[in-house]
Design a protein around this motif. Sequence first.
Motif, PDB file in Angstrom:
ATOM      1  N   LYS A  55       0.834  -1.219   0.000  1.00 37.49           N
ATOM      2  CA  LYS A  55       0.000   0.000   0.000  1.00 37.49           C
ATOM      3  C   LYS A  55       0.863   1.262   0.000  1.00 37.49           C
ATOM      4  O   LYS A  55       0.660   2.160  -0.818  1.00 37.49           O
ATOM      5  CB  LYS A  55      -0.925   0.011   1.214  1.00 37.49           C
ATOM      6  N   THR A  56       1.815   1.316   0.929  1.00 39.90           N
ATOM      7  CA  THR A  56       2.670   2.508   1.023  1.00 39.90           C
ATOM      8  C   THR A  56       3.350   2.778  -0.312  1.00 39.90           C
ATOM      9  O   THR A  56       3.371   3.911  -0.796  1.00 39.90           O
ATOM     10  CB  THR A  56       3.733   2.298   2.132  1.00 39.90           C
ATOM     11  N   ILE A  78      -5.512  -9.940  -1.348  1.00 38.54           N
ATOM     12  CA  ILE A  78      -4.941  -8.629  -1.685  1.00 38.54           C
ATOM     13  C   ILE A  78      -5.943  -7.763  -2.464  1.00 38.54           C
ATOM     14  O   ILE A  78      -6.012  -6.545  -2.257  1.00 38.54           O
ATOM     15  CB  ILE A  78      -3.583  -8.743  -2.428  1.00 38.54           C
ATOM     16  N   ALA A  79      -6.763  -8.389  -3.308  1.00 41.59           N
ATOM     17  CA  ALA A  79      -7.739  -7.606  -4.086  1.00 41.59           C
ATOM     18  C   ALA A  79      -8.783  -7.004  -3.153  1.00 41.59           C
ATOM     19  O   ALA A  79      -9.195  -5.846  -3.333  1.00 41.59           O
ATOM     20  CB  ALA A  79      -8.394  -8.479  -5.159  1.00 41.59           C
ATOM     21  N   ASP A  80      -9.202  -7.756  -2.147  1.00 39.86           N
ATOM     22  CA  ASP A  80     -10.174  -7.261  -1.168  1.00 39.86           C
ATOM     23  C   ASP A  80      -9.568  -6.124  -0.343  1.00 39.86           C
ATOM     24  O   ASP A  80     -10.248  -5.158  -0.001  1.00 39.86           O
ATOM     25  CB  ASP A  80     -10.607  -8.394  -0.230  1.00 39.86           C
ATOM     26  N   TYR A  81      -8.293  -6.278   0.002  1.00 43.75           N
ATOM     27  CA  TYR A  81      -7.581  -5.255   0.773  1.00 43.75           C
ATOM     28  C   TYR A  81      -7.597  -3.927   0.008  1.00 43.75           C
ATOM     29  O   TYR A  81      -7.854  -2.874   0.578  1.00 43.75           O
ATOM     30  CB  TYR A  81      -6.154  -5.752   1.023  1.00 43.75           C
ATOM     31  N   PHE A  82      -7.347  -3.998  -1.289  1.00 41.79           N
ATOM     32  CA  PHE A  82      -7.369  -2.784  -2.110  1.00 41.79           C
ATOM     33  C   PHE A  82      -8.774  -2.191  -2.158  1.00 41.79           C
ATOM     34  O   PHE A  82      -8.947  -0.986  -2.017  1.00 41.79           O
ATOM     35  CB  PHE A  82      -6.865  -3.085  -3.540  1.00 41.79           C
ATOM     36  N   GLU A  83      -9.768  -3.062  -2.354  1.00 41.24           N
ATOM     37  CA  GLU A  83     -11.131  -2.569  -2.508  1.00 41.24           C
ATOM     38  C   GLU A  83     -11.631  -1.891  -1.232  1.00 41.24           C
ATOM     39  O   GLU A  83     -12.409  -0.936  -1.289  1.00 41.24           O
ATOM     40  CB  GLU A  83     -12.038  -3.743  -2.879  1.00 41.24           C
ATOM     41  N   ALA A  84     -11.171  -2.397  -0.097  1.00 45.13           N
ATOM     42  CA  ALA A  84     -11.671  -1.872   1.186  1.00 45.13           C
ATOM     43  C   ALA A  84     -10.929  -0.630   1.650  1.00 45.13           C
ATOM     44  O   ALA A  84     -11.313  -0.004   2.634  1.00 45.13           O
ATOM     45  CB  ALA A  84     -11.561  -2.971   2.248  1.00 45.13           C
ATOM     46  N   ASP A  85      -9.849  -0.264   0.953  1.00 44.51           N
ATOM     47  CA  ASP A  85      -9.025   0.844   1.421  1.00 44.51           C
ATOM     48  C   ASP A  85      -9.361   2.127   0.653  1.00 44.51           C
ATOM     49  O   ASP A  85      -9.357   2.152  -0.582  1.00 44.51           O
ATOM     50  CB  ASP A  85      -7.539   0.481   1.223  1.00 44.51           C
ATOM     51  N   GLU A  86      -9.624   3.184   1.402  1.00 44.89           N
ATOM     52  CA  GLU A  86     -10.010   4.477   0.830  1.00 44.89           C
ATOM     53  C   GLU A  86      -8.985   4.953  -0.212  1.00 44.89           C
ATOM     54  O   GLU A  86      -9.353   5.421  -1.284  1.00 44.89           O
ATOM     55  CB  GLU A  86     -10.113   5.482   1.992  1.00 44.89           C
ATOM     56  N   GLN A  87      -7.683   4.802   0.087  1.00 43.89           N
ATOM     57  CA  GLN A  87      -6.647   5.299  -0.826  1.00 43.89           C
ATOM     58  C   GLN A  87      -6.352   4.355  -1.989  1.00 43.89           C
ATOM     59  O   GLN A  87      -5.721   4.748  -2.959  1.00 43.89           O
ATOM     60  CB  GLN A  87      -5.340   5.527  -0.041  1.00 43.89           C
ATOM     61  N   LEU A  88      -6.801   3.105  -1.879  1.00 42.75           N
ATOM     62  CA  LEU A  88      -6.440   2.116  -2.906  1.00 42.75           C
ATOM     63  C   LEU A  88      -7.614   1.679  -3.762  1.00 42.75           C
ATOM     64  O   LEU A  88      -7.429   1.006  -4.773  1.00 42.75           O
ATOM     65  CB  LEU A  88      -5.844   0.859  -2.240  1.00 42.75           C
ATOM     66  N   GLY A  95      -6.090  -9.887 -10.848  1.00 42.84           N
ATOM     67  CA  GLY A  95      -6.064 -11.071  -9.992  1.00 42.84           C
ATOM     68  C   GLY A  95      -7.362 -11.070  -9.205  1.00 42.84           C
ATOM     69  O   GLY A  95      -7.856 -10.006  -8.834  1.00 42.84           O
ATOM     70  N   PRO A  96      -7.922 -12.266  -8.963  1.00 39.79           N
ATOM     71  CA  PRO A  96      -9.237 -12.361  -8.326  1.00 39.79           C
ATOM     72  C   PRO A  96      -9.231 -12.003  -6.842  1.00 39.79           C
ATOM     73  O   PRO A  96      -8.184 -12.042  -6.186  1.00 39.79           O
ATOM     74  CB  PRO A  96      -9.593 -13.834  -8.509  1.00 39.79           C
ATOM     75  N   ASN A  97     -10.423 -11.688  -6.332  1.00 43.34           N
ATOM     76  CA  ASN A  97     -10.564 -11.454  -4.892  1.00 43.34           C
ATOM     77  C   ASN A  97     -10.507 -12.782  -4.150  1.00 43.34           C
ATOM     78  O   ASN A  97     -10.440 -13.856  -4.759  1.00 43.34           O
ATOM     79  CB  ASN A  97     -11.844 -10.668  -4.592  1.00 43.34           C
ATOM     80  N   LYS A  98     -10.541 -12.681  -2.812  1.00 38.45           N
ATOM     81  CA  LYS A  98     -10.342 -13.847  -1.960  1.00 38.45           C
ATOM     82  C   LYS A  98     -11.360 -14.961  -2.235  1.00 38.45           C
ATOM     83  O   LYS A  98     -11.005 -16.139  -2.317  1.00 38.45           O
ATOM     84  CB  LYS A  98     -10.452 -13.386  -0.508  1.00 38.45           C
TER      85      LYS A  98
END
Length: 424
Positions: A55-56, A78-88, A95-98
């Motif tokens: 992310k950083t 990792i795809a879910d992490y991006f989707e849930a993050d305001e900045q990402l 690549g598929p979600n979890k």
Amino acid sequence: MRILLLGSGGREHALAWKMAQSSILEALFIAPGNAGTKMHGTNVNISASNFDEVKTFVVENNINLVVVGPEDPLVNGIADYFEADEQLKDVPVIGPNKEAAQLEGSKDFAKKFMDRHNIPTAKYGTFTKDTLKEGYAFLEKMNPPFVLKADGLAAGKGVLILDNLKEAKKELKNMLADAKFGDASSQVVIEQFLDGIELSCFVITDGDAYKILPEAKDYKRIGEGDKGLNTGGMGAVSPVPFANPTFLDKIKNQVIIPTIKGLKSDGITYKGFIFFGLINVKNEPYVIEYNCRMGDPETEVVIPRLKSDILDLFEGVATNTLSERDVQFDERSASTVMMVSGGYPEAYEKGKQIFGLNAVTESIVFHAGTASDGPAVTTAGGRVLAATSFGKDLETALKKSYASLEKIEFEKAFYRKDIGHDVL
Ligand code: AMP
Ligand code: GLY
């Protein structure tokens, strides 16, 4: 586009090599990469499984697309992490979600999915520690060889094929009760053995549309004649001679289309590559496994055969416009042969200097386990590098791959001399 590619193997070198040819590439970073990926972008010392570090980097470097090479970060979300993050959330991930990555992350999930959508696969049963006795009874009703699969990710080691019942029962207990593969074997899938010849097929999808990529065959065993221990893959060829148009049509109609439709009807959004591990049993395709990523070393023959701009396809995935993108393939044959460290897939040494890389002119050398030591390139893994070549036919391509490997040297280097021979 400013791209971050995650991973460090031959697959990632091939993807980096291909992306570097795109007219819409502005900057390419590879985390962590290898001595080969460095020729096409900037390696960054971040682990693909450390999402906070990823992310950083993405935020600080204005990355606008992330391409994920290996399965681990995908299965870990990792795809879910991006989707849930305001900045990402506006940075697409190839690549598929979890949930979708469970096609690879859980054998039981994949088997249930195939059953539900009538996709041809081996008959099976799933067992846990609490149903060990039922597992024994299931084995007793089957004919050898017995196929036992740890449900979760086990770094390619979670499948056992055993000839005798007693041994199969013992291993089933080892996996379920004694956690032979840790958490990955808290559930075990027991499968009917399928006798045939394997091949790998690939699609890229945005969740609605899909493009079929060239098929390939990989060589998993360390020894010639497919003997010895399993490896990550010792070589690959594409196209696969026995995959004639009739057989490829069966794959499309019986496997690929039902998979894409099945994901959609299950409400699973899949964005990225799907790898179909198939087996040809009497001219009928059966699914052995799904992977949620490209194969390695298959990528080293499939991606060089892609003539279209890969970033155009990735953009299509990211914006749900894959159907509008054009995809063209090189009609020539491609082969790749892996050079590995002596001892692999068991214990091997690292840090050996690699000589002769610059003498290769007729192949593309994709690095897998390599590192830079000043100007020198050294070995840093079991599978070290792959020589990919084109030819008017497979035989010509293979000759070039082998001629190139003869020019490359490092202490205790080994490669199989029979890649592709079974299908020539
Ligand atoms: P997997 O991780 O599921 O791909 O399994 C690893 C390897 O085990 C495959 O590439 C096949 O060579 C073999 N294998 C897996 N399942 C079966 C099966 N049902 N019948 C025969 N061979 C299998
Ligand atoms: N070559 C097989 C794999 O990538 O899993």
